[in-house]
Design a protein around this motif. Sequence first.
Motif, short mmCIF file in Angstrom:
data_model
loop_
_atom_site.label_atom_id
_atom_site.label_comp_id
_atom_site.label_asym_id
_atom_site.label_seq_id
_atom_site.Cartn_x
_atom_site.Cartn_y
_atom_site.Cartn_z
N ALA A 1 0.82 -1.22 0.00
CA ALA A 1 0.00 0.00 0.00
C ALA A 1 0.85 1.27 0.00
O ALA A 1 0.31 2.37 -0.05
N HIS A 2 2.17 1.13 0.04
CA HIS A 2 3.12 2.25 0.14
C HIS A 2 2.74 3.17 1.31
O HIS A 2 2.53 4.37 1.16
N GLU A 3 2.67 2.56 2.50
CA GLU A 3 2.36 3.28 3.74
C GLU A 3 3.52 3.12 4.71
O GLU A 3 3.51 2.24 5.58
N PRO A 4 4.57 3.95 4.54
CA PRO A 4 5.81 3.79 5.32
C PRO A 4 5.62 3.78 6.84
O PRO A 4 6.29 3.02 7.53
N GLN A 5 4.73 4.60 7.36
CA GLN A 5 4.52 4.63 8.82
C GLN A 5 3.89 3.33 9.30
O GLN A 5 4.19 2.84 10.38
N ARG A 6 3.01 2.77 8.48
CA ARG A 6 2.39 1.49 8.82
C ARG A 6 3.42 0.36 8.74
O ARG A 6 3.38 -0.56 9.55
N VAL A 7 4.33 0.42 7.78
CA VAL A 7 5.43 -0.56 7.71
C VAL A 7 6.24 -0.47 9.00
O VAL A 7 6.51 -1.47 9.66
N ALA A 8 6.62 0.75 9.37
CA ALA A 8 7.45 0.97 10.56
C ALA A 8 6.77 0.46 11.83
O ALA A 8 7.45 0.00 12.75
N ALA A 9 5.45 0.51 11.87
CA ALA A 9 4.71 0.05 13.05
C ALA A 9 4.82 -1.47 13.24
O ALA A 9 4.51 -1.98 14.32
#
Length: 116
Positions: free
Chosen positions: A14-22
Amino acid sequence: MRGVLDRWKAAVDAHEPQRVAACFTEDAIFQGLHPYSVGRQGVADYYDSQPLGMTAEYRILETRRLADDLVLGYLGVDFSFTDRPTLGVRLGVLVRRAAEGGWFIGHYQVSRLDRP
């Protein structure tokens, strides 16, 4: 392992970097194909720099339970792009269960594959 990796994959796709980091621990050691970082912000910055449309498909190749709250995983991952060939890598992860019960990636190490 699959739970946290499925969350990671969905956020990457989904290209959601903050969600990846979580998906990572606060003090995660992260080594993608660029210089390493420590902590969630470095993970978010790394995935924010990835091109839109990049997706990940993973296969768990091996796992070892090192302790009740710690699992080592060795994966094959194919990163696909809209404008270039798929990149196959090997990924080593250390997944930890947090005090509140969720699982998070504490160590992430990518190795590039040389394909003929």
